[in-house]
Motif scaffolding. Structure first.
Motif, PDB file in Angstrom:
ATOM      1  N   TYR A 238      30.202  37.015  64.932  1.00 33.69           N
ATOM      2  CA  TYR A 238      29.918  37.844  66.108  1.00 33.69           C
ATOM      3  C   TYR A 238      28.646  38.657  65.880  1.00 33.69           C
ATOM      4  N   PHE A 239      28.588  39.338  64.763  1.00 37.50           N
ATOM      5  CA  PHE A 239      27.454  40.237  64.516  1.00 37.50           C
ATOM      6  C   PHE A 239      26.180  39.446  64.189  1.00 37.50           C
ATOM      7  N   ASP A 240      26.330  38.375  63.430  1.00 34.35           N
ATOM      8  CA  ASP A 240      25.137  37.596  63.087  1.00 34.35           C
ATOM      9  C   ASP A 240      24.540  36.933  64.334  1.00 34.35           C
ATOM     10  N   THR A 241      25.392  36.441  65.200  1.00 34.19           N
ATOM     11  CA  THR A 241      24.894  35.852  66.447  1.00 34.19           C
ATOM     12  C   THR A 241      24.225  36.918  67.301  1.00 34.19           C
ATOM     13  N   THR A 242      24.854  38.075  67.391  1.00 32.06           N
ATOM     14  CA  THR A 242      24.277  39.173  68.170  1.00 32.06           C
ATOM     15  C   THR A 242      22.875  39.523  67.666  1.00 32.06           C
ATOM     16  N   LEU A 243      22.744  39.632  66.357  1.00 33.74           N
ATOM     17  CA  LEU A 243      21.449  40.037  65.799  1.00 33.74           C
ATOM     18  C   LEU A 243      20.418  38.917  65.921  1.00 33.74           C
ATOM     19  N   ALA A 244      20.859  37.678  65.800  1.00 32.09           N
ATOM     20  CA  ALA A 244      19.915  36.555  65.968  1.00 32.09           C
ATOM     21  C   ALA A 244      19.371  36.532  67.397  1.00 32.09           C
ATOM     22  N   VAL A 245      20.243  36.778  68.351  1.00 28.11           N
ATOM     23  CA  VAL A 245      19.804  36.813  69.753  1.00 28.11           C
ATOM     24  C   VAL A 245      18.870  37.994  69.973  1.00 28.11           C
ATOM     25  N   LYS A 246      19.234  39.120  69.408  1.00 26.07           N
ATOM     26  CA  LYS A 246      18.398  40.318  69.556  1.00 26.07           C
ATOM     27  C   LYS A 246      17.008  40.080  68.953  1.00 26.07           C
ATOM     28  N   ALA A 247      16.971  39.324  67.859  1.00 27.32           N
ATOM     29  CA  ALA A 247      15.681  39.060  67.200  1.00 27.32           C
ATOM     30  C   ALA A 247      14.834  38.061  67.983  1.00 27.32           C
ATOM     31  N   GLY A 248      15.438  37.401  68.961  1.00 23.09           N
ATOM     32  CA  GLY A 248      14.651  36.510  69.810  1.00 23.09           C
ATOM     33  C   GLY A 248      14.898  35.035  69.616  1.00 23.09           C
ATOM     34  N   ALA A 249      15.973  34.660  68.975  1.00 20.97           N
ATOM     35  CA  ALA A 249      16.241  33.240  68.756  1.00 20.97           C
ATOM     36  C   ALA A 249      16.394  32.498  70.082  1.00 20.97           C
ATOM     37  N   ASP A 250      15.859  31.290  70.114  1.00 15.33           N
ATOM     38  CA  ASP A 250      16.117  30.403  71.249  1.00 15.33           C
ATOM     39  C   ASP A 250      17.468  29.724  71.089  1.00 15.33           C
ATOM     40  N   VAL A 251      17.808  29.440  69.844  1.00 14.77           N
ATOM     41  CA  VAL A 251      19.023  28.694  69.517  1.00 14.77           C
ATOM     42  C   VAL A 251      19.651  29.339  68.281  1.00 14.77           C
ATOM     43  N   VAL A 252      20.961  29.497  68.305  1.00 10.95           N
ATOM     44  CA  VAL A 252      21.683  29.957  67.119  1.00 10.95           C
ATOM     45  C   VAL A 252      22.407  28.763  66.516  1.00 10.95           C
ATOM     46  N   VAL A 253      22.194  28.549  65.242  1.00 10.49           N
ATOM     47  CA  VAL A 253      22.890  27.483  64.520  1.00 10.49           C
ATOM     48  C   VAL A 253      23.931  28.148  63.634  1.00 10.49           C
ATOM     49  N   LEU A 254      25.173  27.770  63.833  1.00 18.07           N
ATOM     50  CA  LEU A 254      26.289  28.412  63.136  1.00 18.07           C
ATOM     51  C   LEU A 254      26.949  27.373  62.234  1.00 18.07           C
ATOM     52  N   ASP A 255      26.947  27.647  60.937  1.00 17.96           N
ATOM     53  CA  ASP A 255      27.429  26.672  59.946  1.00 17.96           C
ATOM     54  C   ASP A 255      28.702  27.200  59.293  1.00 17.96           C
ATOM     55  N   GLY A 256      29.817  26.551  59.548  1.00 19.46           N
ATOM     56  CA  GLY A 256      31.102  26.989  58.999  1.00 19.46           C
ATOM     57  C   GLY A 256      31.281  26.617  57.545  1.00 19.46           C
ATOM     58  N   MET A 257      32.371  27.121  56.955  1.00 20.15           N
ATOM     59  CA  MET A 257      32.542  26.986  55.500  1.00 20.15           C
ATOM     60  C   MET A 257      32.774  25.560  55.035  1.00 20.15           C
ATOM     61  N   GLN A 258      33.115  24.657  55.956  1.00 20.99           N
ATOM     62  CA  GLN A 258      33.274  23.271  55.503  1.00 20.99           C
ATOM     63  C   GLN A 258      31.939  22.540  55.412  1.00 20.99           C
ATOM     64  N   GLY A 259      30.868  23.252  55.675  1.00 21.23           N
ATOM     65  CA  GLY A 259      29.545  22.651  55.575  1.00 21.23           C
ATOM     66  C   GLY A 259      29.235  22.245  54.143  1.00 21.23           C
ATOM     67  N   GLY A 260      28.350  21.287  54.024  1.00 22.21           N
ATOM     68  CA  GLY A 260      28.042  20.743  52.707  1.00 22.21           C
ATOM     69  C   GLY A 260      26.907  21.480  52.033  1.00 22.21           C
ATOM     70  N   THR A 261      26.630  21.084  50.828  1.00 19.58           N
ATOM     71  CA  THR A 261      25.510  21.591  50.059  1.00 19.58           C
ATOM     72  C   THR A 261      25.190  20.568  48.988  1.00 19.58           C
ATOM     73  N   ALA A 262      23.955  20.610  48.507  1.00 22.48           N
ATOM     74  CA  ALA A 262      23.593  19.675  47.440  1.00 22.48           C
ATOM     75  C   ALA A 262      24.103  20.157  46.099  1.00 22.48           C
ATOM     76  N   ALA A 263      24.056  21.443  45.898  1.00 24.30           N
ATOM     77  CA  ALA A 263      24.529  21.992  44.628  1.00 24.30           C
ATOM     78  C   ALA A 263      24.740  23.477  44.754  1.00 24.30           C
ATOM     79  N   THR A 264      25.933  23.908  44.473  1.00 20.89           N
ATOM     80  CA  THR A 264      26.181  25.342  44.341  1.00 20.89           C
ATOM     81  C   THR A 264      27.487  25.536  43.595  1.00 20.89           C
ATOM     82  N   GLN A 265      27.846  26.784  43.397  1.00 22.40           N
ATOM     83  CA  GLN A 265      29.045  27.061  42.630  1.00 22.40           C
ATOM     84  C   GLN A 265      30.279  26.664  43.444  1.00 22.40           C
ATOM     85  N   ASP A 266      31.204  25.989  42.769  1.00 17.86           N
ATOM     86  CA  ASP A 266      32.450  25.579  43.424  1.00 17.86           C
ATOM     87  C   ASP A 266      33.169  26.788  44.027  1.00 17.86           C
TER      88      ASP A 266
END
Lengths: 444, 225
Positions: A238-266
């Motif tokens: 909620y807050f991150d989307t609000t601030l992204a819009v306030k900053a002027g984003a045309d599009v908000v991309v929201l990535d949930g926790m099931q998103g992948g990564t190439a390498a990070t801590q388990d």
């Protein structure tokens, strides 16, 4: 003790399970946390916990295979002179050259272009393989600025400012030295063979007010032509989307926790962030509170696998979805045909996640020339195109069953939840009831 | 000399005019009046033109510069010359935070002081600061050169890679993996050249060189803290 006296059956702990114990032993032996790729493997509430309410009497369905159901999506209508037009509501999420091989990036570009959608660069910058084969390419502007080049910025179709990633909100990254070949190193201004650390925050701005000015700079450099996306990890949507819009984003991309990564801590992958299911309604609520829902488009990612996932995400209020891990599987990642080689690496097809080690038998998450050559980018592109087509057909057939002539006409009223948790998170009724758990102020 | 007055001309028109200059332009000299702290002045330039800004600027002046020479006759706000690729940016006054951040090339000269995070994550740019720099300067700096004729703040060069740091005055503290190094003849030559190009009144022999101990180049649990 006599042998004929029955003994209590051995019971393994539900807390100290075999995988937990194995990790404790591994940690005790090495003194370091596990680093791996892929996304969360634990089960969290997801789109399988929602069901679509097809039409019967109270709603009127459209004829499958006959009546038109549009899938086109336009992203970046708020400020950009040239919004991105996509034929389908599914895009390819940002994945870096370095994490992925050149042929893999080319295959993503080929497949996405055939399907009428966009691809996205990553931490390594823009490659000719990808630009050359992606009709529509989103250029990621990342904290590390590895591979950042204003010429590439100007030849992108959109710019995605990455603030967070679903697999590791708040975390940086590490591309281990074994994947830093001469070419990767050259693009990242690093000596070959050493670890590349990606910072967790942008070096030249420190908050949403600064981001607003950074967006102005990017727009000035690109002549206000292309959309500016802001990507956030699904932690405080909620807050991150609000601030992204306030900053002027045309599009908000929201990535949930099931998103992948190439390498990070388990521990990051499995324990930081929220499921996408829980994030979408909060982001949509933020857009609605600001009066910009559909004016600022919402692209969601993190565990999208099927056309049903796509349809449900759109019904919750998203404008499009993005796939990462699923696209790699479509290309051939973790394919059982490499089972012998996976076994040699101490794993099995479907579980291989040591993408940071660069020994991917499928030739996708590697910089080894021999392994990378295993992926035919033309065939990979064809497979990705097929997969995207299936996702689209599935989403369309669901939308038609709900009486919609455009997939974006799906709405929360087309859904119910199978579990209390999913109902509370998605803010839709529990199946068979008109009860919205977690929706304050209702008497349902 | 082409003159654009930001009191009369919108920022968009200014940048569009500057961006329209092809590499073979004969309109090589530009002057910007009344900047009044505006953001993103002369960012994204891609031609060998000379732009003089008659006053102080806001954020990201001359950001991502290529080929151009930008002269700021005042002080610069945060992110001046960020991600510069080539060319020259000269600031007569002071620079705020993250001057030259992630710069890939070119020369940034700050004749006053620079605030914190100067040269943060620099990737090949050369930066010469006539005065002092603030804390966390050259954090995770990858390559290029930072010359500080005055003093440096805390955590200089934390986690840096192959960037070269030269400080004439004191260093409040060094960041992780940043160490003082021997000044060899090639470093004296390099420094003399940079000081001359930056118009700095200092002798190379007065400086101490700092660089990476290279102990963080491969992940080691013993480095975690």
């Amino acid at each position: 003790m006599k042998d004929d006296i029955p003994r209590t059956a051995p019971i393994k702990s539900a807390t100290f399970t075999d995988p937990v114990n194995a990790e404790i032993r591994r940690a005790a032996a090495t003194g370091i946390y596990d680093i791996r790729g892929g996304g969360a493997k634990r089960r969290v509430p997801n789109f399988d916990d929602l069901l679509v309410l097809g039409a019967s009497m109270s709603r009127y369905p459209l004829e499958g295979y006959r009546e038109r159901c549009d899938t086109s999506v336009t992203l970046g209508t708020r400020y950009a002179q040239n919004p991105i037009q996509l034929d389908i509501p599914i895009t390819i999420a940002g994945m870096s050259f370095g994490a992925l091989s050149g042929p893999a990036k080319e295959a993503l570009g080929r497949g996405a272009t055939l399907a009428g959608t966009s691809t996205t660069t990553g931490d390594g910058g823009m490659t000719e393989e990808e630009r050359g084969h992606s009709e529509k390419l989103v250029y990621q502007y990342l904290p590390s600025r590895y591979g950042m080049n204003p010429d590439d910025l100007r030849r992108a179709d959109a710019i995605e400012i990455v603030v967070g990633q679903g697999a590791k909100p708040g975390g940086g990254g590490m591309l281990l030295g074994q994947k830093i070949t001469e070419r990767v190193a050259g693009m990242r201004n690093l000596p070959a063979g050493i670890d590349q650390r990606s910072s967790c925050r942008h070096p030249d701005w420190t908050g949403p007010d600064d981001l607003e000015i950074k967006i102005l700079e990017l727009r000035e450099i690109t002549g206000w032509r292309v959309p500016i996306y802001v990507k956030v990890g699904g932690a405080r949507p909620y807050f991150d989307t609000t601030l992204a819009v306030k900053a002027g984003a045309d599009v908000v991309v929201l990535d949930g926790m099931q998103g992948g990564t190439a390498a990070t801590q388990d521990v990051f992958i499995e324990h930081v962030g929220q499921p996408l299911l829980a994030c979408i309604p909060e982001a949509v609520r933020a857009l609605q509170d600001l009066g910009v829902h559909r004016e600022v488009q919402l692209v969601v990612s993190g565990g999208i696998r099927t056309g049903a996932d796509v349809a449900k995400a759109l019904a919750l209020g998203a404008d499009a979805t993005a796939i990462g891990t699923a696209a790699l599987i479509a290309l051939g990642d973790n394919d059982p045909k490499y089972e012998a080689e996976y076994a040699a690496l101490g794993t099995t097809a479907g579980a291989y996640d040591d993408w940071h080690e660069g020994r991917d038998p499928a030739g996708i998450t590697t910089q080894d020339p021999g392994l990378a050559a295993r992926l035919d980018p033309v065939e990979g592109g064809r497979r990705l195109r097929n997969y995207l087509k299936v996702l689209t057909l599935e989403a369309q057939t669901i939308a038609r069953a709900c009486g919609k002539n455009h997939v974006l006409n799906l709405e929360p009223e087309d859904l119910c939840a199978l579990t209390l948790e999913a109902a509370a998170m998605a803010k839709i009724p529990l199946a068979g009831t008109d009860w919205y758990p977690g929706k304050p102020g209702t008497t349902y | 000399m082409q003159t654009l007055d930001l009191a009369q001309t919108p920022l968009r028109e200014l940048n569009a005019a500057l961006h329209a200059q092809a590499s073979q332009t004969n309109q090589t000299a530009w002057q910007v009046l009344n900047p009044q702290g505006a953001h993103a002045i002369a960012c994204g330039l891609d031609a060998p033109i000379e732009v003089t800004v008659k006053g102080s600027t806001g954020y990201y002046c001359a950001g991502m510069n290529k080929h151009a020479t930008v002269h700021i006759e005042g002080s610069a706000g945060p992110g001046v010359a960020e991600n510069m690729m080539s060319g020259t940016v000269v600031i007569e006054g002071d620079a705020s935070q993250y001057a030259g951040a992630t710069g890939h090339g070119g020369l940034l000269v700050i004749k006053g002081n620079a605030s914190s995070r100067c040269g943060i994550s620099m990737k090949g740019i050369d930066i010469v600061v006539h005065g002092n720099v603030g804390h966390m300067s050259a954090f995770m700096a990858q390559s290029g050169t930072l010359v500080v004729c005055g003093d440096a703040g805390e955590a200089l060069g934390d986690s840096l890679y192959e960037a070269r740091l030269f400080v004439r005055g004191s260093v409040k503290s060094l960041g992780a993996d940043c160490v003082a190094k021997e000044m060899r003849p090639e470093h004296l030559t390099l420094l003399a050249n940079l000081l001359a190009r930056a118009g700095a009144d200092a002798r190379p022999e007065e400086f101490t060189r700092y660089g990476s101990a290279r102990k963080l180049y491969h992940f080691d649990i013993d480095n975690a803290y």
